[in-house]
Design a protein around this motif. Structure first.
Motif, PDB file in Angstrom:
ATOM      1  N   TYR A  57     -90.024 -48.355 -13.212  1.00  0.00           N
ATOM      2  CA  TYR A  57     -88.569 -49.114 -12.894  1.00  0.00           C
ATOM      3  C   TYR A  57     -87.863 -49.580 -14.286  1.00  0.00           C
ATOM      4  CZ  TYR A  57     -90.677 -49.729  -8.279  1.00  0.00           C
ATOM      5  OH  TYR A  57     -91.188 -49.396  -7.102  1.00  0.00           O
ATOM      6  N   ASP A  58     -86.346 -49.056 -13.871  1.00  0.00           N
ATOM      7  CA  ASP A  58     -85.465 -49.649 -14.902  1.00  0.00           C
ATOM      8  C   ASP A  58     -85.553 -48.487 -16.392  1.00  0.00           C
ATOM      9  OD1 ASP A  58     -84.467 -51.682 -13.422  1.00  0.00           O
ATOM     10  OD2 ASP A  58     -86.490 -52.917 -14.032  1.00  0.00           O
ATOM     11  N   LYS A  59     -86.142 -47.411 -16.288  1.00  0.00           N
ATOM     12  CA  LYS A  59     -86.317 -46.533 -17.267  1.00  0.00           C
ATOM     13  C   LYS A  59     -85.721 -45.348 -16.779  1.00  0.00           C
ATOM     14  CE  LYS A  59     -89.138 -49.049 -19.948  1.00  0.00           C
ATOM     15  NZ  LYS A  59     -88.463 -49.644 -21.067  1.00  0.00           N
ATOM     16  N   ILE A  94     -82.367 -43.627 -12.427  1.00  0.00           N
ATOM     17  CA  ILE A  94     -83.244 -44.839 -13.008  1.00  0.00           C
ATOM     18  C   ILE A  94     -83.686 -45.363 -11.749  1.00  0.00           C
ATOM     19  CG2 ILE A  94     -82.753 -47.058 -14.215  1.00  0.00           C
ATOM     20  CD1 ILE A  94     -80.477 -45.911 -15.743  1.00  0.00           C
ATOM     21  N   LYS A  96     -85.057 -48.512  -9.405  1.00  0.00           N
ATOM     22  CA  LYS A  96     -85.163 -49.803  -9.725  1.00  0.00           C
ATOM     23  C   LYS A  96     -85.872 -50.471  -8.588  1.00  0.00           C
ATOM     24  CE  LYS A  96     -80.603 -49.574 -11.981  1.00  0.00           C
ATOM     25  NZ  LYS A  96     -79.286 -49.911 -11.904  1.00  0.00           N
ATOM     26  N   TRP A 101     -80.682 -47.377  -6.896  1.00  0.00           N
ATOM     27  CA  TRP A 101     -81.191 -46.420  -7.842  1.00  0.00           C
ATOM     28  C   TRP A 101     -79.938 -46.121  -8.463  1.00  0.00           C
ATOM     29  CZ3 TRP A 101     -86.539 -43.592  -6.772  1.00  0.00           C
ATOM     30  CH2 TRP A 101     -87.373 -44.725  -6.389  1.00  0.00           C
TER      31      TRP A 101
END
Length: 165
Positions: A57-59, A94, A96, A101
């Protein structure tokens, strides 16, 4: 005859062992007269935890396997109401946890994974609400239908609205 059998067995073993685990696939279609082509590596779930596991997540993720996923438009479009010029783009996501997203259309379309991704090359970023289902989409899928690009993998589906300008 023995040589022919040996050659056949060798070719079979080589084909099986060298087969791509994430085959390169294409999806093509048109929306409002705009031709769209998506080229992507299609990994499979294979019992793995995808979101928050394999894909953090968050990448920034390349939205496929191996070299970048690319999306081409032969005319300008809007993506969820935001303008995007005609062209070929690297496509990134990305994911989330518990939030919309982010989908990214990046002018650099020839990278390997997200290693060379640079936000300064973004042509467009849009937040899309993911849909979570009960059915497993084993192999990553992109489709072009109605006025949407569909992304589906594991138990997640993203519906990306597209319209011509």
């Amino acid at each position: 005859m023995k040589n022919l059998k040996f050659l056949f067995i060798f070719m079979l073993v080589t084909s099986i062992s060298c087969a791509q685990k994430s085959p390169r696939l294409q999806s093509k279609g048109a929306i409002d007269g705009v031709n769209i082509a998506i080229d992507y590596g299609a990994p499979s779930v294979k019992g793995r935890t995808i979101w928050g596991g394999l894909e953090k997540y968050d990448k920034v993720w390349r939205a496929g396997a191996n070299e970048n996923t690319t999306i081409s438009f032969d005319a300008a479009v809007t993506i969820d109401g935001e303008e995007l010029p005609a062209g070929k783009y690297g496509f990134f996501i990305i994911p989330k946890k518990g939030d919309d997203w982010t989908i990214i259309f990046n002018t650099k379309n020839d990278g390997w994974g997200a290693y060379s991704y640079d936000e300064k090359d973004d042509a467009l970023r849009v937040d899309i609400t993911p849909e979570f289902g009960d059915e497993n989409q084993e192999q990553l899928f992109y489709g072009i239908m109605d006025n949407e690009i569909i992304f589906a993998w594991e138990k997640v589906k993203l519906t990306i609205p597209v319209a011509s300008l």
